[in-house]
Design an enzyme around this catalytic site. Structure first.
Site, PDB file in Angstrom:
ATOM      1  N   ASP A 105       0.991  -1.518  -0.039  1.00 13.57           N
ATOM      2  CA  ASP A 105      -0.187   0.002  -0.005  1.00 13.57           C
ATOM      3  C   ASP A 105       0.869   1.189  -0.004  1.00 13.57           C
ATOM      4  OD1 ASP A 105      -2.487   1.393   0.413  1.00 13.57           O
ATOM      5  OD2 ASP A 105      -1.908   2.036   2.279  1.00 13.57           O
TER       6      ASP A 105
ATOM      7  N   ASP B 134      -1.207  -0.515   6.342  1.00 11.38           N
ATOM      8  CA  ASP B 134      -1.114   0.032   7.866  1.00 11.38           C
ATOM      9  C   ASP B 134      -2.455   0.699   8.208  1.00 11.38           C
ATOM     10  OD1 ASP B 134      -1.209   2.222   6.084  1.00 11.38           O
ATOM     11  OD2 ASP B 134      -0.393   3.651   7.736  1.00 11.38           O
TER      12      ASP B 134
END
Length: 692
Positions: A392, A587
């Site tokens: 990501d 995250d």
């Protein structure tokens, strides 16, 4: 079957009732109950079940330790035939050993007998079968020797110690299972418990479950948006990072969509509720996590695979040994039983059971030393097969916090003046971009001045007066940018958000803000490429920003997924899985479904609790280079596990024939079994010397 939340979903024909399904499950030795298919997620029953299971294991383990350690002490040093006899024999030692071992065998060890029975009902065998048969053989033969044959030999402590060790492993496994549902429970806490709705011209606070589609909902600054909907009046900026993963709040005005669970920042607004309950984006993400966890079947340990044929083979060999000694060799009953029990004892799966867990225990400890928290053996076992890693962008490849990256003043204007004016204005704002500009000014010790008439213009920027001059700071508008125009395209092409500062006459300069690259990201990607693992980038950003960040990280443009919605991240991971096992690194809450979908989910230590609970691996040092470290550690650990498994099997393959030939009595077989266990543990400990 979703082991994470103890739920099974079954497709069946019209002639099958739920009562029949429950009967079928109970026939295999397990329990089941019916769940309302329209009910939301509730972890109460599952939590209660896990707590009861863990408490039962802990109680049995404590009892087992309290009884088996004295038994081991007596058999090793306080009996005349003990290998380390100290010269004083405990009176009635055999009877005391019997009294100590019996509760361990039949109370503490009862779950192994129950598991064996369940496996038999399913026409199979498992590790429980090996434990039950091996310990029972040692116990029953000891009973025969002490009470029927009047012998001084006994093997009570062998079964007791073995049960204690295996029970310890099961207790640790139960603790790990208890953490798997935490991600879903934490997601549920994002949804507020109440909502302020406008009905009949009056504001009233009602439970979130009473909100209906079409209700007008009021959201004040600092509150969470209760459900999904569309803004009908007012304007604000909303922090959607827990859903989209992007750190910069999104400006909302009339007609904008809002998502339940996100946080309203500055203004207040009213919106029309469009999706409620199980139809909200947050509820959909929860379902995605449940489905991804359910599709990911637990790894079948090699020892259990071996046991499916190993257990019946050992039993047949033991029976054949007894028959051969008695009928063909014409041995005594005692000699025949001795040889048969020696086969069962030496086949007892202590080394086989320790082979993988010991390597994994040392491997996870080694990982913790390097800031890589690996949540158990499943993750460690799966990581060594990874062929692709999906990063990501926000908070993973980048730092997740906006910073000023460039200041471009107009001709005859100083960069320091641009920063001083912009920071003085933004000091009145709560926007994260404003915080970045003010922080940059403080970092460079730029003195700020007082402003008047501060005003936030939703979707455009801010304005204020310094002295008699009015200034605006915000998105590039229709004003003539002059020589600064080409610079905007250049900065935006590098993935930056550009704001213009101007007075009532002209544009004074540009300020670019971006979520900057982590300094370790390039090295992390390079390490993966050297290991033959493909690195991908996934983000909700536009193509230009995404490819610019990817280029800095060393990820080619064809491996960039841009403008990806949260629910689509898991789909991209699923498509990559067609080419091999995938690891997902993220995250945020928006990454949780993809973390669960991937063979390995790797969460950054600075991320949300939900991301860290959904991930199989957590990088505690917040360093993406830990991804390669985790995979390398997995390869080293599984190599040790395979070595251990090989030697454990060789021990059995060589030991069983020797026992069948009468060359090993049960005591020697028990010693050999202990020696094999020591060798397995020693080999696993060599992992501590591995350099990562």
């Amino acid at each position: 079957m979703n082991y994470a939340i103890a739920r099974a979903t079954v497709e069946h024909g019209p002639d099958v009732t739920t009562d029949k399904l429950i009967v079928a499950v109970k026939a295999t030795g397990y329990g089941a109950s019916v769940r309302d298919p329209d009910a939301g997620y509730s972890s109460h029953d599952h939590d209660h079940h896990l707590m009861m299971e863990e408490n039962s294991l802990r109680r049995r383990f404590i009892i087992s330790v309290a009884l088996s350690l004295p038994a081991l002490l007596i058999s090793m040093i306080l009996m005349e035939e003990s290998p380390f006899f100290i010269g004083w024999e405990l009176p009635a030692a055999h009877l005391i050993l019997f009294l100590l071992a019996t509760p361990v065998q039949f109370y503490v060890g009862w779950p192994f007998y129950r598991g064996t029975w369940s496996a038999l009902l399913a026409r199979g065998a498992n590790m429980d079968s090996l434990i039950a048969i091996g310990t029972s053989a040692a116990y029953l033969y000891s009973v025969y020797l002490v009470f029927l044959a009047g012998s001084t030999e006994q093997y009570f402590e062998i079964g007791a110690i073995l049960i204690t060790l295996v029970l310890l492993g099961k207790l640790l496994e139960a603790k790990a299972r208890g953490r798997t549902s935490e991600a879903i429970k934490r997601l549920m806490t994002l949804a507020p418990k109440t909502a302020t709705v406008v009905r009949g011209g009056k504001e009233e606070v009602i439970p979130i479950d009473d909100v209906r589609a079409g209700d007008i909902v009021l959201v004040r600054p600092g509150e969470r948006v209760p459900v999904d909907g569309t803004v009908r009046s007012g304007a604000s900026s909303v922090d959607e990072s827990m859903i989209t993963g992007e750190s910069i709040p999104v400006e909302k005005s009339v007609g904008s969509a809002v998502i339940g669970g996100t946080i309203n920042k500055t203004g207040s607004f009213r919106f029309t509720a469009t999706k409620i309950g199980k139809d909200t984006t947050l509820a959909h993400i929860i379902r995605l996590i449940e489905e991804a966890q359910g599709r990911k079947a637990p790894i079948q340990r090699f020892a259990d695979q071996v046991s499916s044929w190993f257990v019946p083979a050992v039993v047949i060999i033991a029976i054949a040994t007894i028959s051969t000694w008695y009928w063909i060799v014409s041995g005594t009953v005692s000699q025949s039983i001795l040889a048969g029990v020696a086969v069962l004892v030496i086949a007892c799966p202590c080394a086989l059971g320790l082979a993988t867990p010991t390597a994994i225990m040392v491997g996870t400890g080694k990982g913790a030393e390097h800031g890589v928290l690996i949540k158990g053996g499943d993750a460690l076992e799966a990581a060594h097969r990874i062929r692709s890693v999906v990063f990501d962008k926000t908070g993973t490849i980048t730092a997740g916090k906006p910073r000023v990256t460039a200041i471009a003043p107009a001709p005859s204007v100083q960069a320091g003046d641009v920063l001083r004016i912009a920071a003085s204005i933004e000091r009145e704002s709560e926007h994260p971009l404003a915080e970045a500009i003010v922080a940059h000014a403080k970092e460079h010790h730029v003195p700020l001045v007082d402003v008047t008439g501060f005003q936030a213009i939703p979707g455009h920027g801010v304005s204020a007066r310094i002295g008699r001059t009015a200034y605006t700071l915000g998105k590039p508008g229709t004003r003539d940018l002059g020589p600064l125009a080409p610079r905007i395209g250049e900065l935006e092409g590098r993935g930056m958000t550009v704001m213009t500062l101007g007075d009532d006459k002209r544009v004074l300069g540009l300020i670019a803000v971006a979520d900057t690259m982590r300094p370790e990201s390039r090295e992390a990607v390079d390490r993966l490429h050297r290991m033959g693992i493909a690195a991908y980038l996934i983000t909700g950003d536009n193509k230009r920003t995404a490819t610019a960040i990817a280029a800095q990280a060393g990820i080619p443009p064809e491996r960039v997924f841009f403008e990806v919605l949260p629910q689509d991240k898991a789909e991209h991971v699923k498509r990559l899985q067609a080419s091999g096992p995938v690891a997902m690194v993220g995250d945020g809450i928006n990454d949780a479904p993809a973390l669960a979908q991937a063979e390995i989910g790797i969460a950054m230590g600075s991320g949300t609790d939900v991301a860290m609970e959904s991930g199989n691996v957590v990088l505690m040092r917040d360093d993406p280079r830990g991804v390669a470290t985790a995979i390398l550690l997995s390869k080293r650990t599984m190599r040790k596990a395979r070595q251990n498994m090989f030697w454990a099997l060789v021990y059995n393959v060589l030991g069983i024939p020797l026992a069948a030939l009468g060359m090993l009595n049960p005591m020697i077989a028990g010693g050999a079994m202990a020696l094999s266990s020591v060798s397995v543990v020693t080999n696993a400990l060599l992992l501590k010397r591995v350099r990562l």
